[in-house]
Design an enzyme around this catalytic site. Structure first.
Site, PDB file in Angstrom:
ATOM      1  NE  ARG A 225      23.587  10.385  -8.948  1.00  0.00           N
ATOM      2  CZ  ARG A 225      23.010  10.598  -7.761  1.00  0.00           C
ATOM      3  NH1 ARG A 225      23.605  10.183  -6.643  1.00  0.00           N
ATOM      4  NH2 ARG A 225      21.842  11.193  -7.672  1.00  0.00           N
ATOM      5  CG  HIS A 273      22.735   5.235  -4.073  1.00  0.00           C
ATOM      6  ND1 HIS A 273      22.718   5.492  -5.424  1.00  0.00           N
ATOM      7  CD2 HIS A 273      22.467   6.433  -3.479  1.00  0.00           C
ATOM      8  CE1 HIS A 273      22.448   6.771  -5.640  1.00  0.00           C
ATOM      9  NE2 HIS A 273      22.287   7.365  -4.458  1.00  0.00           N
TER      10      HIS A 273
HETATM   11  P1  NDP Z   1      24.927  21.231  -5.505  1.00  0.00           P
HETATM   12  O1  NDP Z   1      24.427  21.502  -6.870  1.00  0.00           O
HETATM   13  O2  NDP Z   1      24.349  22.002  -4.361  1.00  0.00           O
HETATM   14  O3  NDP Z   1      26.501  21.480  -5.442  1.00  0.00           O
HETATM   15  C1  NDP Z   1      27.346  21.083  -6.459  1.00  0.00           C
HETATM   16  C2  NDP Z   1      28.761  21.592  -6.172  1.00  0.00           C
HETATM   17  O4  NDP Z   1      29.634  21.038  -7.142  1.00  0.00           O
HETATM   18  C3  NDP Z   1      28.871  23.102  -6.291  1.00  0.00           C
HETATM   19  O5  NDP Z   1      29.754  23.613  -5.320  1.00  0.00           O
HETATM   20  C4  NDP Z   1      29.465  23.290  -7.686  1.00  0.00           C
HETATM   21  O6  NDP Z   1      30.232  24.458  -7.859  1.00  0.00           O
HETATM   22  C5  NDP Z   1      30.348  22.065  -7.784  1.00  0.00           C
HETATM   23  N1  NDP Z   1      30.619  21.741  -9.183  1.00  0.00           N
HETATM   24  C6  NDP Z   1      29.725  21.375 -10.144  1.00  0.00           C
HETATM   25  N2  NDP Z   1      30.352  21.196 -11.320  1.00  0.00           N
HETATM   26  C7  NDP Z   1      31.657  21.464 -11.089  1.00  0.00           C
HETATM   27  C8  NDP Z   1      32.799  21.477 -11.919  1.00  0.00           C
HETATM   28  N3  NDP Z   1      32.742  21.169 -13.229  1.00  0.00           N
HETATM   29  N4  NDP Z   1      33.977  21.803 -11.366  1.00  0.00           N
HETATM   30  C9  NDP Z   1      34.060  22.132 -10.052  1.00  0.00           C
HETATM   31  N5  NDP Z   1      33.011  22.147  -9.200  1.00  0.00           N
HETATM   32  C10 NDP Z   1      31.818  21.808  -9.734  1.00  0.00           C
HETATM   33  O7  NDP Z   1      24.765  19.664  -5.261  1.00  0.00           O
HETATM   34  P2  NDP Z   1      24.456  18.941  -3.890  1.00  0.00           P
HETATM   35  O8  NDP Z   1      25.510  19.328  -2.920  1.00  0.00           O
HETATM   36  O9  NDP Z   1      23.043  19.130  -3.493  1.00  0.00           O
HETATM   37  O10 NDP Z   1      24.607  17.399  -4.305  1.00  0.00           O
HETATM   38  C11 NDP Z   1      25.817  16.856  -4.814  1.00  0.00           C
HETATM   39  C12 NDP Z   1      25.588  15.445  -5.319  1.00  0.00           C
HETATM   40  O11 NDP Z   1      25.528  14.511  -4.233  1.00  0.00           O
HETATM   41  C13 NDP Z   1      24.280  15.178  -6.060  1.00  0.00           C
HETATM   42  O12 NDP Z   1      24.323  15.675  -7.365  1.00  0.00           O
HETATM   43  C14 NDP Z   1      24.184  13.664  -6.003  1.00  0.00           C
HETATM   44  O13 NDP Z   1      24.826  13.122  -7.119  1.00  0.00           O
HETATM   45  C15 NDP Z   1      24.944  13.296  -4.727  1.00  0.00           C
HETATM   46  N6  NDP Z   1      24.060  12.726  -3.709  1.00  0.00           N
HETATM   47  C16 NDP Z   1      24.255  11.407  -3.295  1.00  0.00           C
HETATM   48  C17 NDP Z   1      23.478  10.853  -2.323  1.00  0.00           C
HETATM   49  C18 NDP Z   1      23.732   9.474  -1.823  1.00  0.00           C
HETATM   50  O14 NDP Z   1      22.972   8.958  -0.996  1.00  0.00           O
HETATM   51  N7  NDP Z   1      24.785   8.819  -2.254  1.00  0.00           N
HETATM   52  C19 NDP Z   1      22.388  11.608  -1.672  1.00  0.00           C
HETATM   53  C20 NDP Z   1      22.263  12.963  -2.161  1.00  0.00           C
HETATM   54  C21 NDP Z   1      23.071  13.473  -3.147  1.00  0.00           C
HETATM   55  P3  NDP Z   1      29.588  25.936  -7.734  1.00  0.00           P
HETATM   56  O15 NDP Z   1      29.315  26.111  -6.243  1.00  0.00           O
HETATM   57  O16 NDP Z   1      30.653  26.837  -8.207  1.00  0.00           O
HETATM   58  O17 NDP Z   1      28.346  25.925  -8.558  1.00  0.00           O
HETATM   59  C1  OXD Z   2      20.249  11.803  -4.373  1.00  0.00           C
HETATM   60  C2  OXD Z   2      20.620  10.395  -4.118  1.00  0.00           C
HETATM   61  O1  OXD Z   2      20.674  12.363  -5.384  1.00  0.00           O
HETATM   62  O2  OXD Z   2      20.016   9.787  -3.219  1.00  0.00           O
HETATM   63  O3  OXD Z   2      19.523  12.386  -3.546  1.00  0.00           O
HETATM   64  O4  OXD Z   2      21.512   9.869  -4.767  1.00  0.00           O
END
Ligand code: NDP
Ligand code: OXD
Length: 310
Positions: A225, A273
């Protein structure tokens, strides 16, 4: 049962077809023309609904995100409490993100931009090549997407580390957790990939201190993001030469405004994006399964912890 579909980005027809195939009893209603009586809406399948919109539907059983991220929902102060918010977990979405990450990691690891510059100047030159096993890639976030990307990078033989909130034990990946683990993780990372959710804790996490903790010459790949990056700090780090390059897919304002310095910055690559787009035919299975679960009185999968923000 009735589902309201609302997105200004994703086309509705592929979703209508895929969901009606999976759930013959589903009445698919397109926002805003086909809402009908708001009280009849059981499910909302949405991407960036206008703030306050979800509150109009008094009998919602679940709010289903069209994307993996849910910051577009949790930012709404009027989001109805007590209605489960469900994120998207989908094989094709995960695969698309890993492809994006692998592409850009390989791009920087094999110095393709440097070669493009040399070739443009008609120079036939070879640059030193780093052993993949010595190339230190670090992934912020080890969830669905970060975990998969980290595993696939490790399979390619990169020296991979990951950082998460809770400690993890992942074969072939050096893991760091929590605030105390961040600086040691950054200090060993040459290619930083951000796959964190945007939450109160991660907003602005890629700012001056984080960038300074990376070794000189490190690069950044951010498909998570725009709110993770402090833009002025990144520009300063690029201009000082501390950070060699950045590939950015997401921005604080999208579309990226015409006059934004990232567009023309020689060290920045902008993508619109598109790191991973939701594939309706694949993701509809997840949505349909969650609707079936709720109809059977079971909890949906992938419910967001609102207090945690992801
Ligand atoms: P998940 O919820 O599966 O994973 C999030 C990870 O981040 C977890 O490992 C979590 O830790 C870690 N995390 C969260 N908060 C913290 C913190 N404060 N400190 C350290 N680690 C933290 O998310 P996804 O993998 O499914 O997605 C990640 C992001 O990717 C989405 O939220 C979205 O913003 C972005 N995205 C972008 C896209 C694009 O096209 N650009 C497409 C799809 C997604 P823990 O394992 O310990 O909970
Ligand atoms: C998502 C994205 O969160 O596309 O899936 O950004």
């Amino acid at each position: 049962m009735n589902l309201l579909y609302l997105s200004s980005v994703d086309k509705s027809e592929p979703w209508r077809e895929a969901l009606e195939r999976a759930l013959p009893d589903l009445d698919f209603r397109l926002w805003p023309d086909e809402i009908g009586d708001p009280a009849e809406i059981d499910y909302a399948l949405v991407w960036k609904p206008p703030p306050g919109e979800m509150r109009r539907y008094a009998n919602l059983k679940a709010i289903l995100s069209l994307g993996a991220g849910v910051d577009h929902l949790l930012c709404d102060p009027d989001l109805p409490a007590g209605v489960p918010v469900v994120r998207l977990i989908d094989r094709a979405l995960t695969q698309g993100m890993s492809e994006y990450v692998l592409y850009w990691v390989l791009h920087y690891h094999r110095r393709f931009a440097d070669y493009a510059r040399l070739v443009a100047a008609r120079q036939w030159t070879n640059l030193p090549q780093t052993d993949t096993r010595l190339r230190r890639v670090g992934v912020l976030g080890l969830g669905e997407l970060g975990g998969d990307a980290a595993r696939k990078l490790a399979q390619l033989d990169f020296a991979v580390a990951g950082w998460s909130r809770s400690p993890k034990d992942l074969p072939g990946i050096e893991t760091f957790a929590g605030r105390d683990g961040l600086v040691p993780f950054l200090e060993r990372t040459e290619i930083l990939v951000c796959l964190l959710p945007l939450t109160a804790e991660t907003e602005g996490i890629i700012g001056r201190e984080t960038l300074a903790a990376l070794p000189t010459g490190a690069v950044l790949i951010n498909p998570a993001r725009g709110g993770h990056v402090v833009e002025d700090d990144l520009l300063a780090a690029l201009d000082s030469g501390h950070i060699a390059a950045a590939t950015l897919d997401v921005f604080r304002t999208e579309p990226l405004p015409a006059g934004h310095p990232f567009w023309d910055h020689p060290k920045v690559t902008v993508t619109p994006h598109m790191a991973s787009l939701t594939v309706p035919d694949s993701a509809a299975g997840w949505v349909a399964e969650n609707i079936r679960r709720v109809e059977q009185g079971r909890a949906p999968l992938g419910v967001v912890d609102r207090a945690r923000g992801y």
